[in-house]
Design a protein around this motif. Structure first.
Motif, PDB file in Angstrom:
ATOM      1  N   THR A   9      60.658  24.353  42.687  1.00  0.00           N
ATOM      2  CA  THR A   9      59.621  23.551  42.041  1.00  0.00           C
ATOM      3  C   THR A   9      59.903  22.073  42.260  1.00  0.00           C
ATOM      4  O   THR A   9      61.051  21.637  42.180  1.00  0.00           O
ATOM      5  CB  THR A   9      59.602  23.821  40.519  1.00  0.00           C
ATOM      6  OG1 THR A   9      59.340  25.201  40.303  1.00  0.00           O
ATOM      7  CG2 THR A   9      58.542  22.982  39.815  1.00  0.00           C
ATOM      8  N   SER A  10      58.841  21.325  42.525  1.00  0.00           N
ATOM      9  CA  SER A  10      58.948  19.880  42.667  1.00  0.00           C
ATOM     10  C   SER A  10      57.818  19.222  41.895  1.00  0.00           C
ATOM     11  O   SER A  10      56.713  19.775  41.789  1.00  0.00           O
ATOM     12  CB  SER A  10      58.874  19.490  44.144  1.00  0.00           C
ATOM     13  OG  SER A  10      59.168  18.125  44.308  1.00  0.00           O
ATOM     14  N   LYS A  11      58.086  18.055  41.368  1.00  0.00           N
ATOM     15  CA  LYS A  11      57.068  17.265  40.691  1.00  0.00           C
ATOM     16  C   LYS A  11      56.118  16.713  41.748  1.00  0.00           C
ATOM     17  O   LYS A  11      56.559  16.146  42.747  1.00  0.00           O
ATOM     18  CB  LYS A  11      57.746  16.148  39.912  1.00  0.00           C
ATOM     19  CG  LYS A  11      56.902  15.556  38.849  1.00  0.00           C
ATOM     20  CD  LYS A  11      57.706  14.660  37.935  1.00  0.00           C
ATOM     21  CE  LYS A  11      56.692  14.046  37.011  1.00  0.00           C
ATOM     22  NZ  LYS A  11      57.026  13.892  35.698  1.00  0.00           N
ATOM     23  N   ILE A  12      54.827  16.865  41.550  1.00  0.00           N
ATOM     24  CA  ILE A  12      53.851  16.389  42.525  1.00  0.00           C
ATOM     25  C   ILE A  12      53.729  14.870  42.484  1.00  0.00           C
ATOM     26  O   ILE A  12      53.606  14.229  43.530  1.00  0.00           O
ATOM     27  CB  ILE A  12      52.485  17.078  42.295  1.00  0.00           C
ATOM     28  CG1 ILE A  12      52.605  18.571  42.651  1.00  0.00           C
ATOM     29  CG2 ILE A  12      51.379  16.401  43.107  1.00  0.00           C
ATOM     30  CD1 ILE A  12      51.380  19.399  42.314  1.00  0.00           C
ATOM     31  N   ASN A  13      53.788  14.291  41.299  1.00  0.00           N
ATOM     32  CA  ASN A  13      53.637  12.838  41.138  1.00  0.00           C
ATOM     33  C   ASN A  13      54.861  12.232  40.456  1.00  0.00           C
ATOM     34  O   ASN A  13      54.802  11.836  39.289  1.00  0.00           O
ATOM     35  CB  ASN A  13      52.378  12.538  40.304  1.00  0.00           C
ATOM     36  CG  ASN A  13      51.111  12.927  41.019  1.00  0.00           C
ATOM     37  OD1 ASN A  13      50.865  12.509  42.135  1.00  0.00           O
ATOM     38  ND2 ASN A  13      50.298  13.751  40.361  1.00  0.00           N
ATOM     39  N   SER A 100      51.069  23.853  38.676  1.00  0.00           N
ATOM     40  CA  SER A 100      51.138  24.020  37.222  1.00  0.00           C
ATOM     41  C   SER A 100      51.181  22.672  36.520  1.00  0.00           C
ATOM     42  O   SER A 100      51.549  21.657  37.114  1.00  0.00           O
ATOM     43  CB  SER A 100      52.359  24.858  36.838  1.00  0.00           C
ATOM     44  OG  SER A 100      53.547  24.210  37.257  1.00  0.00           O
ATOM     45  N   ASP A 101      50.827  22.711  35.246  1.00  0.00           N
ATOM     46  CA  ASP A 101      50.898  21.513  34.411  1.00  0.00           C
ATOM     47  C   ASP A 101      52.339  21.256  34.005  1.00  0.00           C
ATOM     48  O   ASP A 101      53.108  22.197  33.778  1.00  0.00           O
ATOM     49  CB  ASP A 101      50.071  21.703  33.138  1.00  0.00           C
ATOM     50  CG  ASP A 101      48.589  21.825  33.421  1.00  0.00           C
ATOM     51  OD1 ASP A 101      48.098  21.128  34.324  1.00  0.00           O
ATOM     52  OD2 ASP A 101      47.923  22.613  32.730  1.00  0.00           O
ATOM     53  N   GLY A 102      52.674  19.974  33.883  1.00  0.00           N
ATOM     54  CA  GLY A 102      53.972  19.586  33.358  1.00  0.00           C
ATOM     55  C   GLY A 102      53.939  19.518  31.847  1.00  0.00           C
ATOM     56  O   GLY A 102      52.896  19.737  31.223  1.00  0.00           O
ATOM     57  N   PRO A 103      55.061  19.178  31.230  1.00  0.00           N
ATOM     58  CA  PRO A 103      55.167  19.222  29.775  1.00  0.00           C
ATOM     59  C   PRO A 103      54.220  18.275  29.034  1.00  0.00           C
ATOM     60  O   PRO A 103      53.802  18.576  27.924  1.00  0.00           O
ATOM     61  CB  PRO A 103      56.623  18.866  29.492  1.00  0.00           C
ATOM     62  CG  PRO A 103      57.244  18.505  30.778  1.00  0.00           C
ATOM     63  CD  PRO A 103      56.321  18.860  31.877  1.00  0.00           C
ATOM     64  N   HIS A 111      53.151  20.043  38.779  1.00  0.00           N
ATOM     65  CA  HIS A 111      54.289  20.565  39.529  1.00  0.00           C
ATOM     66  C   HIS A 111      53.801  21.573  40.558  1.00  0.00           C
ATOM     67  O   HIS A 111      52.772  22.220  40.359  1.00  0.00           O
ATOM     68  CB  HIS A 111      55.287  21.240  38.591  1.00  0.00           C
ATOM     69  CG  HIS A 111      55.946  20.284  37.660  1.00  0.00           C
ATOM     70  ND1 HIS A 111      55.321  19.821  36.512  1.00  0.00           N
ATOM     71  CD2 HIS A 111      57.142  19.681  37.702  1.00  0.00           C
ATOM     72  CE1 HIS A 111      56.136  18.973  35.895  1.00  0.00           C
ATOM     73  NE2 HIS A 111      57.245  18.875  36.589  1.00  0.00           N
ATOM     74  N   MET A 112      54.551  21.685  41.647  1.00  0.00           N
ATOM     75  CA  MET A 112      54.258  22.698  42.650  1.00  0.00           C
ATOM     76  C   MET A 112      55.492  23.581  42.799  1.00  0.00           C
ATOM     77  O   MET A 112      56.602  23.080  42.984  1.00  0.00           O
ATOM     78  CB  MET A 112      53.884  22.084  43.999  1.00  0.00           C
ATOM     79  CG  MET A 112      53.435  23.131  45.005  1.00  0.00           C
ATOM     80  SD  MET A 112      52.838  22.443  46.562  1.00  0.00           S
ATOM     81  CE  MET A 112      51.363  21.604  46.030  1.00  0.00           C
ATOM     82  N   THR A 113      55.272  24.869  42.710  1.00  0.00           N
ATOM     83  CA  THR A 113      56.341  25.854  42.878  1.00  0.00           C
ATOM     84  C   THR A 113      55.967  26.776  44.021  1.00  0.00           C
ATOM     85  O   THR A 113      54.825  27.232  44.106  1.00  0.00           O
ATOM     86  CB  THR A 113      56.527  26.697  41.595  1.00  0.00           C
ATOM     87  OG1 THR A 113      56.860  25.838  40.510  1.00  0.00           O
ATOM     88  CG2 THR A 113      57.620  27.751  41.781  1.00  0.00           C
TER      89      THR A 113
END
Length: 163
Positions: A9-13, A100-103, A111-113
């Motif tokens: 998983t990586s943060k998109i932004n 997916s949405d982050g917290p 996020h992209m997994t």
């Protein structure tokens, strides 16, 4: 037979990323990736669409020599707007790209997994060869996620993605 399961998983932004990508832009990028995988994943040499029927795409992906999990893969690809894309290969290998949405729940906190279930009929489970392959594939999965995000961002910058 060895089955190697991985997810990355990586943060998109992340902080400082520009432009900030929206879910619609990421989804548009993933739709393009279904048909032009070589633009997004560095280990893919070519992607030939064999059939495109009502959102179900059959394709043949060829990997760069010695860089992919195998030389080529025939896949059936389906997308579930705007959350994930499934790639099912003839040998039982299964890959899923998830947005997916982050917290925070904020539109920019995405996020992209990529989840991988690789099947290797020629490798014995729990062998040294399987462990070596797992290490190699972990690095490849990280590169695949981050490269896909980078390419989508570049496509937004240059106008290929307008969503």
């Amino acid at each position: 037979m060895a089955t190697i399961n991985l997810a990355y998983t990586s943060k998109i932004n992340p902080n400082g990323a520009s432009p900030v990508l929206t879910r619609a832009q990421v989804w548009t990028g993933l739709q393009r990736k279904i048909r032009f995988a070589q633009e997004f994943v560095p280990v893919i040499e070519s992607c030939e669409v064999l059939k495109d029927d009502s959102g179900v795409v059959e394709r043949l992906v060829k990997f760069k020599k010695g860089m992919g999990p195998k030389d080529e893969a025939r896949e059936v690809v389906r997308g579930w707007e705007d959350c994930w894309v499934d790639f099912q290969q003839d040998d039982g290998t299964h890959i899923r790209n998830i947005v997916s949405d982050g917290p925070s729940g904020d539109e920019s906190d995405l996020h992209m997994t990529y989840m991988f279930e690789f099947r290797f009929p020629h490798i014995e489970a729990n062998s040294a060869e399987a462990e070596k392959e797992k290490t190699r594939l972990k690095a490849m999965s990280k590169k695949a996620v981050e490269s896909s995000i980078d390419v989508i961002r570049e496509m937004v910058k240059d106008g290929r993605i307008k969503a």
